[in-house]
Scaffold this motif. Structure first.
Motif, PDB file in Angstrom:
ATOM      1  N   ALA A 125     -57.890 -11.514 -28.022  1.00  0.00           N
ATOM      2  CA  ALA A 125     -58.353 -12.270 -26.865  1.00  0.00           C
ATOM      3  C   ALA A 125     -59.685 -12.956 -27.148  1.00  0.00           C
ATOM      4  N   THR A 126     -60.559 -12.274 -27.877  1.00  0.00           N
ATOM      5  CA  THR A 126     -61.847 -12.883 -28.225  1.00  0.00           C
ATOM      6  C   THR A 126     -61.656 -14.083 -29.135  1.00  0.00           C
ATOM      7  N   GLY A 127     -60.753 -13.931 -30.125  1.00  0.00           N
ATOM      8  CA  GLY A 127     -60.472 -15.053 -31.020  1.00  0.00           C
ATOM      9  C   GLY A 127     -59.890 -16.244 -30.285  1.00  0.00           C
ATOM     10  N   LEU A 128     -58.943 -15.979 -29.384  1.00  0.00           N
ATOM     11  CA  LEU A 128     -58.337 -17.071 -28.618  1.00  0.00           C
ATOM     12  C   LEU A 128     -59.358 -17.741 -27.700  1.00  0.00           C
ATOM     13  N   ALA A 129     -60.221 -16.942 -27.094  1.00  0.00           N
ATOM     14  CA  ALA A 129     -61.245 -17.505 -26.213  1.00  0.00           C
ATOM     15  C   ALA A 129     -62.194 -18.412 -26.987  1.00  0.00           C
ATOM     16  N   TYR A 130     -62.559 -17.980 -28.187  1.00  0.00           N
ATOM     17  CA  TYR A 130     -63.471 -18.797 -28.999  1.00  0.00           C
ATOM     18  C   TYR A 130     -62.800 -20.102 -29.422  1.00  0.00           C
ATOM     19  N   LEU A 131     -61.521 -20.012 -29.843  1.00  0.00           N
ATOM     20  CA  LEU A 131     -60.810 -21.229 -30.245  1.00  0.00           C
ATOM     21  C   LEU A 131     -60.642 -22.171 -29.055  1.00  0.00           C
ATOM     22  N   SER A 132     -60.365 -21.619 -27.871  1.00  0.00           N
ATOM     23  CA  SER A 132     -60.256 -22.447 -26.668  1.00  0.00           C
ATOM     24  C   SER A 132     -61.577 -23.127 -26.355  1.00  0.00           C
ATOM     25  N   TYR A 133     -62.628 -22.375 -26.487  1.00  0.00           N
ATOM     26  CA  TYR A 133     -63.958 -22.942 -26.262  1.00  0.00           C
ATOM     27  C   TYR A 133     -64.217 -24.115 -27.199  1.00  0.00           C
ATOM     28  N   ARG A 134     -63.906 -23.922 -28.479  1.00  0.00           N
ATOM     29  CA  ARG A 134     -64.129 -25.003 -29.443  1.00  0.00           C
ATOM     30  C   ARG A 134     -63.259 -26.209 -29.129  1.00  0.00           C
ATOM     31  N   ASN A 135     -62.020 -25.964 -28.718  1.00  0.00           N
ATOM     32  CA  ASN A 135     -61.081 -27.049 -28.497  1.00  0.00           C
ATOM     33  C   ASN A 135     -61.379 -27.823 -27.210  1.00  0.00           C
ATOM     34  N   ILE A 136     -61.756 -27.137 -26.156  1.00  0.00           N
ATOM     35  CA  ILE A 136     -61.939 -27.776 -24.850  1.00  0.00           C
ATOM     36  C   ILE A 136     -63.318 -28.401 -24.703  1.00  0.00           C
ATOM     37  N   TRP A 137     -64.352 -27.705 -25.133  1.00  0.00           N
ATOM     38  CA  TRP A 137     -65.698 -28.121 -24.821  1.00  0.00           C
ATOM     39  C   TRP A 137     -66.426 -28.838 -25.953  1.00  0.00           C
ATOM     40  N   HIS A 190     -55.693   7.942 -28.504  1.00  0.00           N
ATOM     41  CA  HIS A 190     -56.059   7.204 -29.712  1.00  0.00           C
ATOM     42  C   HIS A 190     -55.205   5.950 -29.873  1.00  0.00           C
ATOM     43  N   SER A 191     -53.895   6.084 -29.644  1.00  0.00           N
ATOM     44  CA  SER A 191     -53.000   4.923 -29.777  1.00  0.00           C
ATOM     45  C   SER A 191     -53.360   3.840 -28.771  1.00  0.00           C
ATOM     46  N   ALA A 192     -53.618   4.249 -27.527  1.00  0.00           N
ATOM     47  CA  ALA A 192     -53.994   3.275 -26.498  1.00  0.00           C
ATOM     48  C   ALA A 192     -55.327   2.617 -26.843  1.00  0.00           C
ATOM     49  N   GLY A 193     -56.254   3.392 -27.379  1.00  0.00           N
ATOM     50  CA  GLY A 193     -57.558   2.840 -27.750  1.00  0.00           C
ATOM     51  C   GLY A 193     -57.442   1.769 -28.817  1.00  0.00           C
ATOM     52  N   TRP A 194     -56.629   2.042 -29.840  1.00  0.00           N
ATOM     53  CA  TRP A 194     -56.452   1.049 -30.900  1.00  0.00           C
ATOM     54  C   TRP A 194     -55.738  -0.191 -30.376  1.00  0.00           C
ATOM     55  N   ALA A 195     -54.759   0.000 -29.484  1.00  0.00           N
ATOM     56  CA  ALA A 195     -54.059  -1.147 -28.896  1.00  0.00           C
ATOM     57  C   ALA A 195     -55.025  -2.012 -28.090  1.00  0.00           C
ATOM     58  N   VAL A 196     -55.910  -1.371 -27.327  1.00  0.00           N
ATOM     59  CA  VAL A 196     -56.892  -2.111 -26.525  1.00  0.00           C
ATOM     60  C   VAL A 196     -57.855  -2.863 -27.438  1.00  0.00           C
ATOM     61  N   LEU A 197     -58.311  -2.214 -28.508  1.00  0.00           N
ATOM     62  CA  LEU A 197     -59.221  -2.892 -29.443  1.00  0.00           C
ATOM     63  C   LEU A 197     -58.550  -4.103 -30.086  1.00  0.00           C
ATOM     64  N   LEU A 198     -57.266  -3.948 -30.467  1.00  0.00           N
ATOM     65  CA  LEU A 198     -56.539  -5.073 -31.053  1.00  0.00           C
ATOM     66  C   LEU A 198     -56.399  -6.208 -30.040  1.00  0.00           C
ATOM     67  N   PHE A 199     -56.060  -5.871 -28.783  1.00  0.00           N
ATOM     68  CA  PHE A 199     -55.933  -6.880 -27.741  1.00  0.00           C
ATOM     69  C   PHE A 199     -57.254  -7.609 -27.528  1.00  0.00           C
ATOM     70  N   LEU A 200     -58.361  -6.851 -27.480  1.00  0.00           N
ATOM     71  CA  LEU A 200     -59.668  -7.468 -27.257  1.00  0.00           C
ATOM     72  C   LEU A 200     -60.053  -8.374 -28.422  1.00  0.00           C
ATOM     73  N   ALA A 201     -59.710  -7.967 -29.644  1.00  0.00           N
ATOM     74  CA  ALA A 201     -60.024  -8.793 -30.808  1.00  0.00           C
ATOM     75  C   ALA A 201     -59.248 -10.117 -30.750  1.00  0.00           C
TER      76      ALA A 201
END
Length: 314
Positions: free
Chosen positions: A270-282, A257-268
């Motif tokens: 990472a998704t936010g950073l990817a979207y911001l990078s997309y907006r900034n670069i492209w 359960h702890s690992a699952g929540w950590a992975v979900l937090l990481f994915l959230a």
């Protein structure tokens, strides 16, 4: 030629299968199966409300120790835990000395070989040993239980649908078949007179076919005296053993359960950073290459000016 023959043979098999499916499907709808007592009176497990349930579930160490006590004093006489080792009891909060004492004092000794004679023997359990089976083999187990084989409980909550709740409901679900009614108010023996529980079996609506070979393991309140002073009602003991068997099947549940929540937090993140990078670069690049048609006012003015300068009419 062989391929053509193989194609038609395969086509024939497919045709036979489709024909069988259609014929059997029509027969099922025209002549639906008769309702059975197991289908009409079987109950779905009740919620045991264990702390380990759900995505945020955690084990209650005190409850696990109580559940282990119930297993030791009630269930271990018939059921094995062949995938659980004594050293794993450290996870329940027992000290090293307590685990050694539990292993050394276990009622069933571990099969061994006499080093002097080479004959079969038994010895006291070690911390590194798995819980020994109460029976020498399957034949002995069946002979002691009216030809019924007591299942190993190591993975029982994983092997049964809605496992923890199933264990809790089954243990507390024994009932008197005479006058028993389902949720619709229908009486079992009136609707299915031939469904009387055979001699040597016990009626339990939470069991798949309503009749189980195991007698009620928890016969009365206070069957176990808890070391922590908890009142040992049948309901409490059933919840405790269900919690313990959940742990035996998933000892790493909390880490998962702890690992699952950590992975979900990481994915959230990472998704936010990817979207911001997309907006900034492209985003700026998109504006630079934005399509402009020939009828755009700016383009049209430049084209007219170029044509006039070149002396092109129109």
């Amino acid at each position: 030629m062989a391929r053509i023959i193989g194609f038609f043979v395969g086509l024939g098999f497919v045709g036979v299968l489709l024909f069988s499916l259609v014929v059997n499907g029509l027969d099922y709808f025209r002549n639906p199966p008769e309702p059975t007592a197991a289908h009409e009176f079987h109950k779905h497990p009740r919620d045991a409300e264990l702390p380990s349930a759900g995505m945020m579930g955690k084990f209650d160490r005190a409850q696990l120790q109580r559940g282990f006590q119930v297993y030791k004093e009630v269930c271990s006489a018939c059921h094995s835990l062949k995938y659980v080792s004594f050293y794993q009891l450290h996870d329940l909060g027992y000290s090293e000395a307590e685990v050694k004492a539990i292993a050394n004092q276990w009622a069933t000794e571990v099969p061994s070989i006499n080093p002097d004679t080479g004959e079969a023997a038994t010895r006291k359990a070690l911390v590194s040993d798995r819980f020994p089976s109460p029976y020498a083999n399957e034949t002995a187990a069946r002979a002691a239980n009216n030809n019924a084989l007591p299942p190993d409980l190591s993975l029982i909550t994983e092997a049964r649908e809605d496992g923890p709740n199933y264990v809790y409901s089954l243990i507390t679900g024994y009932a008197d078949q005479a006058g028993y009614k389902n949720d619709k108010g229908e009486e079992l023996l009136k609707k299915f007179p031939d469904a009387a529980t055979p001699q040597g079996l016990y009626f339990n609506p939470y069991f798949a076919n309503l009749n189980i070979a195991m007698p009620p393991p928890l016969a009365a309140d206070g069957q176990v005296t808890y070391a922590d002073g908890t009142v040992a009602t049948k309901d409490q003991m059933a919840k405790d053993i269900a919690a313990f068997l959940t742990w035996t099947a998933e000892p790493t549940l909390e880490r998962r359960h702890s690992a699952g929540w950590a992975v979900l937090l990481f994915l959230a993140i990472a998704t936010g950073l990817a979207y911001l990078s997309y907006r900034n670069i492209w985003a700026e690049a998109k504006r630079k290459v934005a399509p402009r048609g020939p009828l755009d006012p700016e383009n049209k003015a430049r084209m007219d000016a170029a044509k006039a300068e070149s002396g092109i009419a129109g």
